[in-house]
Design a protein around this motif. Structure first.
Motif, PDB file in Angstrom:
ATOM      1  N   SER A  51       0.862  -1.214   0.094  1.00 54.02           N
ATOM      2  CA  SER A  51      -0.193  -0.221   0.012  1.00 54.02           C
ATOM      3  C   SER A  51       0.663   1.386   0.199  1.00 54.02           C
ATOM      4  N   HIS A  52       1.933   1.290   1.109  1.00 49.86           N
ATOM      5  CA  HIS A  52       2.720   2.364   0.871  1.00 49.86           C
ATOM      6  C   HIS A  52       3.673   2.561  -0.466  1.00 49.86           C
ATOM      7  N   ALA A  53       4.045   1.458  -1.023  1.00 52.09           N
ATOM      8  CA  ALA A  53       4.642   1.477  -2.225  1.00 52.09           C
ATOM      9  C   ALA A  53       3.967   2.150  -3.271  1.00 52.09           C
ATOM     10  N   GLN A  54       2.633   1.617  -3.353  1.00 52.12           N
ATOM     11  CA  GLN A  54       1.873   2.431  -4.396  1.00 52.12           C
ATOM     12  C   GLN A  54       1.665   3.854  -4.218  1.00 52.12           C
ATOM     13  N   MET A  55       1.599   4.207  -2.834  1.00 55.67           N
ATOM     14  CA  MET A  55       1.478   5.697  -2.613  1.00 55.67           C
ATOM     15  C   MET A  55       2.684   6.602  -3.068  1.00 55.67           C
ATOM     16  N   LEU A  56       3.915   5.760  -2.958  1.00 58.89           N
ATOM     17  CA  LEU A  56       5.120   6.158  -3.540  1.00 58.89           C
ATOM     18  C   LEU A  56       5.464   6.102  -4.775  1.00 58.89           C
ATOM     19  N   GLY A  57       4.405   5.650  -5.539  1.00 54.64           N
ATOM     20  CA  GLY A  57       4.475   5.578  -7.076  1.00 54.64           C
ATOM     21  C   GLY A  57       5.102   4.363  -7.625  1.00 54.64           C
ATOM     22  N   TRP A  58       5.151   3.358  -6.774  1.00 47.25           N
ATOM     23  CA  TRP A  58       5.395   1.907  -7.269  1.00 47.25           C
ATOM     24  C   TRP A  58       4.188   1.321  -7.754  1.00 47.25           C
ATOM     25  N   LYS A  59       3.935   1.136  -9.168  1.00 52.00           N
ATOM     26  CA  LYS A  59       2.642   0.826  -9.756  1.00 52.00           C
ATOM     27  C   LYS A  59       2.816  -0.938  -9.593  1.00 52.00           C
ATOM     28  N   GLY A  60       1.552  -1.383  -9.286  1.00 53.54           N
ATOM     29  CA  GLY A  60       1.282  -2.803  -8.970  1.00 53.54           C
ATOM     30  C   GLY A  60       1.422  -3.061  -7.447  1.00 53.54           C
ATOM     31  N   GLY A  61       1.581  -1.964  -6.486  1.00 55.36           N
ATOM     32  CA  GLY A  61       1.588  -2.170  -5.158  1.00 55.36           C
ATOM     33  C   GLY A  61      -0.036  -2.336  -4.628  1.00 55.36           C
ATOM     34  N   ALA A  62      -0.771  -1.481  -5.073  1.00 61.50           N
ATOM     35  CA  ALA A  62      -2.259  -1.944  -4.795  1.00 61.50           C
ATOM     36  C   ALA A  62      -2.874  -3.095  -5.054  1.00 61.50           C
ATOM     37  N   SER A  63      -2.495  -3.612  -6.146  1.00 57.20           N
ATOM     38  CA  SER A  63      -2.998  -5.080  -6.450  1.00 57.20           C
ATOM     39  C   SER A  63      -2.531  -6.136  -5.477  1.00 57.20           C
ATOM     40  N   LEU A  64      -1.038  -5.828  -5.419  1.00 60.97           N
ATOM     41  CA  LEU A  64      -0.528  -6.860  -4.231  1.00 60.97           C
ATOM     42  C   LEU A  64      -1.240  -6.905  -2.927  1.00 60.97           C
ATOM     43  N   ALA A  65      -1.182  -5.502  -2.713  1.00 64.28           N
ATOM     44  CA  ALA A  65      -1.829  -5.137  -1.222  1.00 64.28           C
ATOM     45  C   ALA A  65      -3.315  -5.959  -1.221  1.00 64.28           C
ATOM     46  N   ASP A  66      -4.145  -5.792  -2.245  1.00 61.30           N
ATOM     47  CA  ASP A  66      -5.374  -6.551  -2.404  1.00 61.30           C
ATOM     48  C   ASP A  66      -5.355  -7.988  -2.114  1.00 61.30           C
TER      49      ASP A  66
END
Length: 324
Positions: free
Chosen positions: A10-25
């Motif tokens: 989740s934090h990685a996605q917020m910092l711009g690492w695309k794909g973080g949200a799907s992994l957090a899901d």
């Protein structure tokens, strides 16, 4: 550990690492659809790879990271679903793990062994994350309660020492158990106390300074720059091995002192980051790490704990944050 991964991605996605949200899901779905056993039983401690319950024990340490995960997912998505799980998790802890004295929580149910500071530390961190994500005062009240427990029960404000194990009424455990001090936890608490000071205005300045003074004076190997795994409460190292995570927490401790008093964190960050990157993370294949080295510099770990990613990611994210 699943909660830790939800946080990281989740934090990685917020910092711009695309794909973080799907992994957090993926982790979020696992927690809510597999690990959750209902409002009367809460979250299971361990599951099989297929999702079968191995150990259903409610564990405060686990709940801290589950709460942390939901807080960061809500911070990323601003969704009502994560918010609901935040409150559901906190409600379970308050209803089932709160100690009858009102001072802190049971470590697990049914409770056994010494009371421990470590789950309370991470639950404080999780309440801070929940407050930052939601602005809800109930989480701020939780932080105030837990910081007071730290200041008046867990921490010796004169010596700067933090015990790991306690009796039921929060006296340090008798014998060697009560004398154990982990410098990495002092560094970790310093950063958490710094967050409590910034976000809620708690008076934690003395505790931050005292904790880091003891940890930096006695807890760092001057020959290697690594953080000892264990000290005695008089500062004598009793475990000269060094796991990866205390070295990551040293970075966060230096940042807490920088934000409090303006001390340049660069020397500590440079040394700790160099130790992590050259000793612990320079492994083959890329993406794995040696978790622990003994006093002679020999790698001792046979596995790569996935829990370590939380420590590494948060420490480096904090270093990036203050460098902006």
């Amino acid at each position: 550990v699943c909660g830790r991964q939800v946080y990281v991605f989740s934090h990685a996605q917020m910092l711009g690492w695309k794909g973080g949200a799907s992994l957090a899901d993926l982790g979020y779905e696992w927690l809510t659809k597999r690990a959750w056993l209902g409002q009367d039983k809460g979250f299971a401690r361990t599951l099989s790879r297929e999702g079968a319950v191995i150990d259903a024990t409610p564990d405060l340490y686990d709940y801290a990271f589950i709460l942390f995960a939901f807080a960061w997912r809500h911070r990323l998505l601003k969704d009502q679903e994560s918010l609901g799980w935040l409150h559901r998790t906190y409600d379970f802890v308050e209803a089932n793990l709160r100690h009858p004295s009102g001072q802190g929580y049971w470590n697990e149910l049914p409770n056994k062994g010494w009371r421990q500071q470590n789950p309370h530390m991470h639950f404080t961190e999780a309440c801070l994350a929940a407050f930052e994500a939601t602005g809800d005062e109930r989480f701020a009240l939780g932080v105030r309660d837990l910081v007071a427990l730290f200041q008046y029960r867990l921490f010796d404000r004169e010596t700067g020492t933090l015990a790991e194990y306690f009796t039921d009424d929060w006296q340090r455990a008798p014998g060697d158990d009560g004398r154990l001090v982990e410098p990495g936890h002092l560094m970790e608490w310093a950063w958490i106390l710094g967050s409590a000071h910034k976000l809620i205005g708690l008076r934690t300045e003395h505790d931050i300074r005292a904790a880091l003074r003891f940890a930096e004076t006695h807890g760092v190997n001057t020959a290697t720059g690594t953080v000892f795994d264990g000290l005695r409460d008089d500062g004598v190292p009793i475990n000269r091995a060094s796991r990866s995570w205390p070295n990551a927490e040293r970075i966060k401790g230096a940042i807490a002192l920088y934000e409090l008093d303006g001390f340049d964190p660069a020397p500590v960050i440079d040394q700790a980051a160099n130790v992590l990157l050259t000793r612990y993370l320079s492994r083959v294949p890329q993406g794995v790490w040696m978790d622990q080295y003994d006093a002679d510099g020999n790698g001792t770990s046979k596995t790569v704990p996935s829990s370590t990613l939380y420590h590494l990611f948060l420490a480096f994210a904090e270093a990036l944050r203050i460098s902006e």
